[in-house]
Motif scaffolding. Structure first.
Motif, PDB file in Angstrom:
ATOM      1  N   ARG A 266       0.868  -1.182   0.000  1.00 41.78           N
ATOM      2  CA  ARG A 266       0.000   0.000   0.000  1.00 41.78           C
ATOM      3  C   ARG A 266       0.901   1.227   0.000  1.00 41.78           C
ATOM      4  NH1 ARG A 266      -4.165  -0.375   4.320  1.00 41.78           N
ATOM      5  NH2 ARG A 266      -5.286  -1.508   2.680  1.00 41.78           N
ATOM      6  N   ILE A 267       0.766   2.068  -0.985  1.00 38.01           N
ATOM      7  CA  ILE A 267       1.607   3.251  -1.155  1.00 38.01           C
ATOM      8  C   ILE A 267       0.823   4.487  -0.722  1.00 38.01           C
ATOM      9  CG2 ILE A 267       2.996   4.609  -2.750  1.00 38.01           C
ATOM     10  CD1 ILE A 267       3.958   1.714  -2.454  1.00 38.01           C
ATOM     11  N   VAL A 268       1.421   5.262   0.174  1.00 36.63           N
ATOM     12  CA  VAL A 268       0.865   6.558   0.562  1.00 36.63           C
ATOM     13  C   VAL A 268       1.838   7.623   0.090  1.00 36.63           C
ATOM     14  CG1 VAL A 268       0.130   8.040   2.456  1.00 36.63           C
ATOM     15  CG2 VAL A 268      -0.289   5.573   2.569  1.00 36.63           C
ATOM     16  N   ARG A 269       1.353   8.554  -0.726  1.00 41.01           N
ATOM     17  CA  ARG A 269       2.197   9.620  -1.263  1.00 41.01           C
ATOM     18  C   ARG A 269       1.574  10.969  -0.904  1.00 41.01           C
ATOM     19  NH1 ARG A 269       3.340   8.886  -7.357  1.00 41.01           N
ATOM     20  NH2 ARG A 269       1.113   9.319  -7.503  1.00 41.01           N
ATOM     21  N   SER A 270       2.348  11.813  -0.220  1.00 39.84           N
ATOM     22  CA  SER A 270       1.881  13.151   0.161  1.00 39.84           C
ATOM     23  C   SER A 270       2.948  14.165  -0.198  1.00 39.84           C
ATOM     24  CB  SER A 270       1.603  13.218   1.668  1.00 39.84           C
ATOM     25  OG  SER A 270       0.499  12.419   2.025  1.00 39.84           O
ATOM     26  N   SER A 271       2.524  15.346  -0.586  1.00 40.06           N
ATOM     27  CA  SER A 271       3.489  16.377  -0.951  1.00 40.06           C
ATOM     28  C   SER A 271       3.052  17.725  -0.412  1.00 40.06           C
ATOM     29  CB  SER A 271       3.667  16.438  -2.469  1.00 40.06           C
ATOM     30  OG  SER A 271       2.433  16.614  -3.130  1.00 40.06           O
ATOM     31  N   ASP A 272       3.998  18.650  -0.344  1.00 43.46           N
ATOM     32  CA  ASP A 272       3.757  19.950   0.272  1.00 43.46           C
ATOM     33  C   ASP A 272       2.984  20.919  -0.617  1.00 43.46           C
ATOM     34  OD1 ASP A 272       4.853  19.478   2.773  1.00 43.46           O
ATOM     35  OD2 ASP A 272       6.884  19.935   2.126  1.00 43.46           O
ATOM     36  N   ASP A 273       2.486  20.427  -1.748  1.00 43.62           N
ATOM     37  CA  ASP A 273       1.561  21.225  -2.544  1.00 43.62           C
ATOM     38  C   ASP A 273       0.113  20.809  -2.299  1.00 43.62           C
ATOM     39  OD1 ASP A 273       1.551  18.766  -3.767  1.00 43.62           O
ATOM     40  OD2 ASP A 273       2.199  19.479  -5.735  1.00 43.62           O
ATOM     41  N   GLY A 274      -0.099  20.013  -1.247  1.00 44.89           N
ATOM     42  CA  GLY A 274      -1.447  19.624  -0.867  1.00 44.89           C
ATOM     43  C   GLY A 274      -1.934  18.329  -1.484  1.00 44.89           C
ATOM     44  N   ARG A 275      -1.159  17.717  -2.369  1.00 45.90           N
ATOM     45  CA  ARG A 275      -1.611  16.473  -3.001  1.00 45.90           C
ATOM     46  C   ARG A 275      -1.353  15.277  -2.090  1.00 45.90           C
ATOM     47  NH1 ARG A 275       1.229  16.226  -8.709  1.00 45.90           N
ATOM     48  NH2 ARG A 275       2.961  17.092  -7.481  1.00 45.90           N
ATOM     49  N   LYS A 276      -2.304  14.353  -2.109  1.00 47.88           N
ATOM     50  CA  LYS A 276      -2.154  13.119  -1.340  1.00 47.88           C
ATOM     51  C   LYS A 276      -2.931  12.012  -2.023  1.00 47.88           C
ATOM     52  CE  LYS A 276      -2.699  11.055   3.256  1.00 47.88           C
ATOM     53  NZ  LYS A 276      -3.076  11.263   4.673  1.00 47.88           N
ATOM     54  N   GLU A 277      -2.327  10.845  -2.113  1.00 44.81           N
ATOM     55  CA  GLU A 277      -3.046   9.707  -2.677  1.00 44.81           C
ATOM     56  C   GLU A 277      -2.552   8.417  -2.045  1.00 44.81           C
ATOM     57  OE1 GLU A 277      -2.369   8.852  -6.802  1.00 44.81           O
ATOM     58  OE2 GLU A 277      -0.374   9.751  -6.774  1.00 44.81           O
ATOM     59  N   THR A 278      -3.439   7.430  -2.051  1.00 43.87           N
ATOM     60  CA  THR A 278      -3.125   6.100  -1.541  1.00 43.87           C
ATOM     61  C   THR A 278      -3.532   5.088  -2.600  1.00 43.87           C
ATOM     62  OG1 THR A 278      -3.504   6.805   0.747  1.00 43.87           O
ATOM     63  CG2 THR A 278      -3.550   4.445   0.304  1.00 43.87           C
ATOM     64  N   PHE A 279      -2.649   4.161  -2.915  1.00 43.34           N
ATOM     65  CA  PHE A 279      -2.962   3.123  -3.898  1.00 43.34           C
ATOM     66  C   PHE A 279      -2.177   1.874  -3.548  1.00 43.34           C
ATOM     67  CE2 PHE A 279       0.335   5.958  -5.461  1.00 43.34           C
ATOM     68  CZ  PHE A 279       1.347   5.104  -5.871  1.00 43.34           C
ATOM     69  N   GLU A 280      -2.481   0.776  -4.222  1.00 46.65           N
ATOM     70  CA  GLU A 280      -1.840  -0.504  -3.933  1.00 46.65           C
ATOM     71  C   GLU A 280      -1.179  -1.068  -5.182  1.00 46.65           C
ATOM     72  OE1 GLU A 280      -4.848  -2.931  -2.104  1.00 46.65           O
ATOM     73  OE2 GLU A 280      -5.035  -1.571  -0.372  1.00 46.65           O
ATOM     74  N   ARG A 281      -0.065  -1.762  -4.969  1.00 45.92           N
ATOM     75  CA  ARG A 281       0.698  -2.350  -6.072  1.00 45.92           C
ATOM     76  C   ARG A 281       1.106  -3.783  -5.717  1.00 45.92           C
ATOM     77  NH1 ARG A 281       4.118   1.746  -8.644  1.00 45.92           N
ATOM     78  NH2 ARG A 281       2.720   3.359  -9.460  1.00 45.92           N
TER      79      ARG A 281
END
Length: 566
Positions: free
Chosen positions: A209-224
């Protein structure tokens, strides 16, 4: 929207059994029997599967609670899950609000617990959401489904609880690398984060499970899905100063985080930054910051410096260690452990003052044959007490201290106000000790202790140096401009008087900082704002792969790192 057919679900369960998990179904929801329909709660059958639809037109939410037999769950390790489809679900006010796939539990001793599966906002197709928990004896239990303090529409099917026996994850690791060792990228440049799964050092397949967050407000969670010997590459970029953080978490056969026996998730994190040296705090400091702290120090000075208690805790080969209490402004005295080397002469020793992290427990013993060591209890509570004393405080008066939004509206009522006053009085007391050499004062702390260290240094004169790690409470207003949140209270006006980056502007001594690029409690953007705000000599070492609590298999000695100096 997409549909996951029952055959697909049975295939996934078959894969779970093949992967080493064993299960016994304890509960399956029967909505037609267990849920009373209303205009905003309907039960239908689709392809032979019952579907519960819940709507909430306002953010008041809409939930149902299905009673469970506590004897079926007591003493068992279970996975509770539901397939969920949602439409236009609004953002929740708190992380625990939103779409609820949750157990409502009352333990035999009366304590309550509300474990829940991860939730999400917006519109999403059918997906399984689950969580795993080991349960003690229960007095009562219920399965809660619906929407809490959000609006939107959510649908549930295949809601169930199974007893499981999970594979052994003690030798499994997730590791990773970034394509730049220094983790420094140009605006818009592609960042590549590569993760691998290992079992006893050998490549293994699995799902991440990948959680990706960035300081421009974007965030997403997905699975690989990751095949044995292959890497999972996660690509990202950032067009402004700040950081992108990525975490890869190994999933068990039921889609819940794989855990070691100590409860730690098998996971790893990486990050990359853009123009970190240009980062500025998200919200300016209060205009009356200095005036406020001048008044606070006047209130402290109104309480005479007086040692209330000094009793010998123990003697060691190096020093005599005392449990001390000192009069202070506020509701509690200063308390802590003071160690003085044996045979110390007047005016012969430097001071080392230690500040503690976020916890409710006794002070810790620190000693040196070459220094006076004073470990300050963060709360001014008693030291060396039985565990039940600290548990009662942590579950009662000090539960969630510093996170009460109503207290944080004004600095005077913020919990950290009295904490900092105790820290300042601790310094004043240490300076009164006859063994101090009247020259050297070293301040040390990690996490919340780093926050206290910088606060004391910023509000005091004559500090020799500060040595801090994984500093907390940095750039609290960063969330206002979309930066990665970390673990901190909701932003409120009173917190600006306690932001570590505001104290940093006033620190005159050299500061050494060690922090993690992958710290989801104290994100790297806040640490860099702290570093940038320091006016004097400073050194910052950022370690790749370092979280606030170390990931399983993390090797500090081999971790990529960069050191910055000014």
């Amino acid at each position: 929207m997409k549909r996951i057919r029952m055959a697909g679900l049975m295939f996934l369960l078959g894969m779970a059994l093949a992967a080493g998990g064993a299960e016994k179904v304890l509960f399956t929801a029967d909505f037609l029997r267990q849920v009373k329909p209303t205009s905003t709660r309907t039960v239908t059958e689709e392809n032979g599967v019952q579907v519960l639809t819940i709507q909430a037109k306002t953010k008041a939410g809409n939930k149902v609670s299905i009673p469970l037999d506590p004897t079926l769950l007591s003493g068992k390790s279970v996975v509770f899950s539901a397939e969920v489809e949602q439409e236009n679900v609004s953002a929740p006010p708190k992380p625990w609000n939103g779409v609820k796939v949750m157990l409502s539990l009352v333990y035999a001793d009366g304590k309550r617990n509300y474990p829940q599966a991860p939730n999400a906002v917006g519109t999403l197709p059918w997906q399984t959401r689950s969580a795993r928990i080991s349960l003690p004896q229960l007095k009562s239990a219920a399965f809660t489904l619906g929407l809490e303090q959000v609006s939107g529409t959510v649908r549930f099917r295949n809601v169930r609880i199974v007893e499981v026996e999970m594979p052994d994850y003690e030798k499994r690791l997730v590791t990773g690398t970034a394509n730049r060792k220094d983790a420094a990228y140009k605006p818009g440049e592609e960042m590549v984060f590569s993760f691998r799964i290992l079992n006893d050092g050998k490549p293994e397949s699995g799902k991440l499970r990948i959680v990706r967050s960035s300081d421009d407000g974007r965030k997403e969670t997905f699975e690989r899905e990751v095949k044995a010997g292959e890497t999972c590459e996660v690509r990202a970029s950032l067009n402004q100063p700040g950081f992108v953080m990525v975490k890869a978490m190994l999933l068990d056969p039921y889609g819940t985080p794989a855990k070691r026996r100590n409860g730690r998730n098998v996971q790893y994190g990486l990050a990359g930054g853009v123009a970190a040296e240009t980062l500025k705090q998200g919200v300016p400091e209060p205009a009356d910051f200095d005036a406020y702290w001048s008044r606070a120090k006047e209130q402290l000075a109104a309480i005479p410096l007086r040692e209330l208690e000094r009793k010998v805790l123990k003697e060691t080969a190096v020093s005599t260690i005392y449990d001390v209490k000192v009069a202070c402004a506020g509701n509690r005295p200063v308390s802590g452990y003071l160690s003085i080397p044996k045979g110390a002469k007047p005016g012969s020793l430097p001071l080392r003052i230690y500040f503690d992290g976020y916890a409710v427990h006794s002070a810790q013993v620190r000693e040196s044959p070459k220094a006076i060591c004073f470990f300050v209890n963060a709360h001014g509570i008693e030291n060396n007490r039985e565990a039940a004393y600290y548990t009662a405080l942590a579950r009662g008066e000090l539960r969630g201290y510093g996170f009460r939004n109503e207290e944080n509206q004004k600095p005077e009522s913020c919990y950290f106000n009295n904490m900092i006053l105790r820290d300042l009085r601790a310094l004043e007391y240490a300076r009164s000790l006859p063994e101090w050499n009247r020259k050297e004062i070293y301040l040390i702390g990690g996490s919340q202790g780093a926050f206290q260290t910088v606060a004391v240094a910023g509000l005091s004169e004559g500090i020799t140096s500060c040595d801090i790690s994984i500093p907390w409470f940095c750039d609290l207003g960063g969330v206002k401009i979309g930066r990665v949140r970390g673990w901190r209270p909701e932003y409120a006006p009173g917190l600006g008087y306690f932001d570590t980056v505001n104290f940093a502007r006033r620190v005159k001594c050299p500061v050494k900082i060690t922090a993690g690029l992958s710290d989801w409690v104290c994100p790297p953007s806040g640490v860099w704002v702290l570093y940038n705000n320091l006016p004097g000599p400073a050194e910052l070492t950022m370690l790749q792969g370092l979280d606030h609590a170390v990931y399983p298999g993390y090797n500090r000695a081999k971790a990529a790192r960069t050191t910055h100096r000014k």
